[in-house]
Design an enzyme around this catalytic site. Structure first.
Site, PDB file in Angstrom:
ATOM      1  NE  ARG A  12      68.907 -29.229 -29.444  1.00 37.38           N
ATOM      2  CZ  ARG A  12      70.035 -29.250 -28.987  1.00 37.38           C
ATOM      3  NH1 ARG A  12      71.074 -29.594 -29.496  1.00 37.38           N
ATOM      4  NH2 ARG A  12      70.189 -29.052 -27.678  1.00 37.38           N
TER       5      ARG A  12
ATOM      6  CG  HIS B 135      63.265 -29.134 -31.085  1.00 37.95           C
ATOM      7  ND1 HIS B 135      62.271 -28.539 -30.670  1.00 37.95           N
ATOM      8  CD2 HIS B 135      64.374 -29.028 -30.395  1.00 37.95           C
ATOM      9  CE1 HIS B 135      62.612 -28.217 -29.285  1.00 37.95           C
ATOM     10  NE2 HIS B 135      63.828 -28.221 -29.089  1.00 37.95           N
TER      11      HIS B 135
ATOM     12  CB  SER C  61      64.873 -21.150 -24.504  1.00 36.24           C
ATOM     13  OG  SER C  61      64.325 -22.145 -23.855  1.00 36.24           O
TER      14      SER C  61
ATOM     15  CE1 TYR D  30      60.317 -26.875 -25.620  1.00 35.38           C
ATOM     16  CE2 TYR D  30      61.945 -26.205 -24.133  1.00 35.38           C
ATOM     17  CZ  TYR D  30      61.708 -26.637 -25.479  1.00 35.38           C
ATOM     18  OH  TYR D  30      62.698 -26.910 -26.203  1.00 35.38           O
TER      19      TYR D  30
ATOM     20  CD  GLN E  92      60.571 -22.256 -26.118  1.00 34.54           C
ATOM     21  OE1 GLN E  92      61.408 -22.099 -25.345  1.00 34.54           O
ATOM     22  NE2 GLN E  92      60.013 -23.385 -25.873  1.00 34.54           N
TER      23      GLN E  92
ATOM     24  NE  ARG F 162      68.253 -32.526 -28.178  1.00 33.43           N
ATOM     25  CZ  ARG F 162      67.785 -31.690 -27.126  1.00 33.43           C
ATOM     26  NH1 ARG F 162      68.391 -31.578 -26.270  1.00 33.43           N
ATOM     27  NH2 ARG F 162      66.136 -31.824 -27.282  1.00 33.43           N
TER      28      ARG F 162
ATOM     29  CB  THR G 224      57.900 -25.291 -28.298  1.00 32.85           C
ATOM     30  OG1 THR G 224      58.929 -24.128 -28.606  1.00 32.85           O
ATOM     31  CG2 THR G 224      58.846 -26.427 -28.916  1.00 32.85           C
TER      32      THR G 224
ATOM     33  CE  LYS H 258      61.722 -23.297 -32.357  1.00 35.13           C
ATOM     34  NZ  LYS H 258      61.985 -24.639 -31.863  1.00 35.13           N
TER      35      LYS H 258
HETATM   36  C1  LIG Z   1      71.328 -25.981 -27.990  1.00 30.70           C
HETATM   37  C2  LIG Z   1      69.874 -25.949 -28.545  1.00 30.70           C
HETATM   38  C3  LIG Z   1      68.847 -25.710 -27.682  1.00 30.70           C
HETATM   39  C4  LIG Z   1      67.455 -25.493 -28.013  1.00 30.70           C
HETATM   40  N1  LIG Z   1      66.389 -25.345 -27.121  1.00 30.70           N
HETATM   41  C5  LIG Z   1      65.226 -24.985 -27.653  1.00 30.70           C
HETATM   42  C6  LIG Z   1      64.371 -24.439 -26.526  1.00 30.70           C
HETATM   43  O1  LIG Z   1      64.375 -24.480 -25.251  1.00 30.70           O
HETATM   44  N2  LIG Z   1      63.046 -24.355 -27.225  1.00 30.70           N
HETATM   45  C7  LIG Z   1      62.657 -24.702 -28.212  1.00 30.70           C
HETATM   46  O2  LIG Z   1      61.774 -24.393 -28.937  1.00 30.70           O
HETATM   47  N3  LIG Z   1      63.698 -24.838 -29.083  1.00 30.70           N
HETATM   48  C8  LIG Z   1      64.972 -25.175 -29.098  1.00 30.70           C
HETATM   49  N4  LIG Z   1      65.803 -25.566 -29.866  1.00 30.70           N
HETATM   50  C9  LIG Z   1      65.608 -25.569 -31.159  1.00 30.70           C
HETATM   51  C10 LIG Z   1      65.626 -24.294 -31.978  1.00 30.70           C
HETATM   52  O3  LIG Z   1      64.769 -23.414 -31.504  1.00 30.70           O
HETATM   53  C11 LIG Z   1      65.416 -24.606 -33.523  1.00 30.70           C
HETATM   54  O4  LIG Z   1      64.244 -25.210 -33.621  1.00 30.70           O
HETATM   55  C12 LIG Z   1      66.649 -25.281 -34.224  1.00 30.70           C
HETATM   56  O5  LIG Z   1      67.860 -24.996 -33.625  1.00 30.70           O
HETATM   57  C13 LIG Z   1      66.753 -24.961 -35.630  1.00 30.70           C
HETATM   58  O6  LIG Z   1      67.643 -25.757 -36.529  1.00 30.70           O
HETATM   59  P1  LIG Z   1      69.026 -25.197 -36.705  1.00 30.70           P
HETATM   60  O7  LIG Z   1      69.934 -25.369 -35.347  1.00 30.70           O
HETATM   61  O8  LIG Z   1      69.636 -26.364 -37.734  1.00 30.70           O
HETATM   62  O9  LIG Z   1      69.080 -23.806 -37.376  1.00 30.70           O
HETATM   63  C14 LIG Z   1      67.206 -25.776 -29.557  1.00 30.70           C
HETATM   64  C15 LIG Z   1      68.224 -25.967 -30.201  1.00 30.70           C
HETATM   65  C16 LIG Z   1      69.647 -25.912 -29.979  1.00 30.70           C
HETATM   66  C17 LIG Z   1      70.723 -26.004 -30.942  1.00 30.70           C
END
Ligand SMILES: Cc1cc2nc3c(=O)[nH]c(=O)nc-3n(C[C@H](O)[C@H](O)[C@H](O)COP(=O)(O)O)c2cc1C
Length: 415
Positions: free
Chosen positions: A309, A306, A135, A158, A156, A195, A186, A282
């Site tokens: 989230r 995501h 990330s 932002y 990845q 959240r 992303t 993404k």
């Molecule tokens: C704690 C956490 C932090 C995340 N941080 C990012 C991030 O920095 N950049 C991003 O593109 N997605 C981020 N995501 C989303 C994940 O890349 C991914 O899309 C998502 O976790 C997939 O769903 P799942 O957790 O059900 O497998 C984050 C997810 C979690 C759980």
């Protein structure tokens, strides 16, 4: 708590042979037979704030639940009498042959969930030969990621729009300089959202311990020991821009000031000029966005909400996957995430048009349950389950899995 497992950092041997799982994997399986068990162990073993930081979504977690329910509802029809033994799981993506179509999705600040998480995740992915997506806001820098996962790491990004994307483009150049295998932009964070469980747990940016968190941490000796060893999570990529010696507070303010806003397709096209390797966007849900991504030269589109989230009201990703795959029609690779909790889920997504599947929370549950050994075991579980699923379906590979009859009543077709 199994202190022996919790305190031993490192990764495990993947159950890589055609003959089946290694003895070591089978042994660990007794304590952690599925990713569902890893989640349950993580919930019991982690301090509450650390568990909520990784496990929680936006609102009342309904988006997370919808992703899970929709995956669970996909049924695959077996046919017997053709195959022998365990099918291979290797897949080729962007010129690299990975051990299986499962990768670690980008996660910012996973060090809150388990200290030093970035390094454990990267090492496990390298050892198992599966993708590791660093990330932008990870604890580890791009250059460190290249040391831990030289063959399998992606970056990845932002949005860092200030000064004509000076920081954003520099991050991409740094990734190219150390051999990142793909760049992932992303799209699905055009605004900041809240959240609920993070807020209730008292998690702030920058991260700081509240008295309540300290009390929770004291109830988890393994977490405390790991925290004392590795310290508070930081932001590995921004010392070059904010100053190497700035406080966490200043660093956090710097990142917030520099980042944000919605990527436009013109922005993506500019990255296309800067980054010569495989470019993935993404957060794709709408087939027209997939079409747009292909038209600006992306080699990959990642279907993702995501992991529930950002907004609760989106369709489950598995339900939009067939529409996106049809729109792309082989002109780019289709990546998939959000809600994946088993090798069976991976096969479901591959059968419905994915070329690579990624998971986020599953790996954090692994860390929470087993410490540094967790990500390796999570990968092993995914691979073992996907091999068993292919074998049970009576298919010889993922290509054949795409031809099995599928009941997918909740598919979302955009006309
Ligand atoms: C704690 C956490 C932090 C995340 N941080 C990012 C991030 O920095 N950049 C991003 O593109 N997605 C981020 N995501 C989303 C994940 O890349 C991914 O899309 C998502 O976790 C997939 O769903 P799942 O957790 O059900 O497998 C984050 C997810 C979690 C759980």
């Amino acid at each position: 708590m199994n202190e022996k497992v919790m305190s031993a950092p490192g990764v495990q041997t993947a159950p890589a042979t055609q003959a089946g799982p290694s003895a070591e994997f089978r042994e660990t399986l007794r304590s952690y037979p599925t990713i569902y068990h890893l989640r349950e162990c993580a919930r019991r073993r982690l301090p509450g704030f650390a568990y909520d930081a990784g496990d929680g979504g936006v609102g009342a977690d309904k988006g997370i639940q919808r992703n899970w329910n929709a995956l669970d509802a996909v049924e695959l029809m077996p046919k017997y009498g053709v195959t022998k033994g365990l099918p291979p799981t290797g897949v080729e993506l962007f010129g690299h042959r990975y051990a299986a179509p499962i990768g670690i999705a980008p996660m910012g600040s996973p060090g809150i969930v388990w200290p030093h998480a970035d390094e454990f995740l990267a090492q496990a992915a390298q050892k198992a030969n599966v993708p590791y997506n660093l990330s932008t806001v990870s604890g580890m820098s791009i250059e460190e990621a290249a040391k831990h996962a030289p063959d399998v790491f992606w970056l990845q990004l932002y949005r860092f729009p200030r000064n004509e994307f000076a920081i954003g483009f520099d991050l991409a150049r740094r990734a190219a300089a150390v051999g990142a295998k793909a760049l992932v932009i992303t799209l699905d964070v055009p605004v900041r959202t809240t959240r609920t469980r993070e807020v209730l747990a008292g998690i702030s940016s920058p991260f700081r311990f509240t008295p309540k968190m300290i009390m929770q941490a004291l109830g988890s000796p393994s977490y405390c020991a790991s925290f004392l060893k590795y310290g508070i999570p930081r932001f590995g990529n921004f010392g070059k821009y904010a100053g190497e010696n700035v406080s966490l507070n200043e660093m956090s303010k710097f990142i917030q000031g520099e980042s944000g806003g919605a990527f436009t397709w013109e922005d993506v096209a500019r990255y296309r000029d800067v980054w010569k390797g495989p470019l993935i966007v993404k957060g794709i849900m709408h087939p027209e966005d997939a079409e747009k991504a292909v038209s600006v030269g992306c080699e990959g589109v990642q279907v993702s909400n995501h992991g529930g989230r950002q907004i609760e009201g989106l369709p489950a990703t598995i339900d939009v996957l067939p529409g996106v795959a049809a729109a792309v029609n082989g002109r780019a690779k289709v990546l998939f995430d959000s809600g994946v909790r088993s090798g069976l889920d991976v096969v479901r997504a591959m059968a419905l048009g994915a070329d690579m599947v990624l998971a986020g929370k599953a790996f954090l549950w692994g860390l929470g349950a087993m410490g540094g050994d967790g990500p390796g075991h999570t990968i092993d579980l995914f691979i073992d389950e996907m091999r068993a699923t292919l074998g049970q379906l009576g298919v010889r590979n993922f290509e054949e899995a795409r031809r099995v009859p599928i009941r997918h009543n909740t598919a979302f077709r955009v006309s």
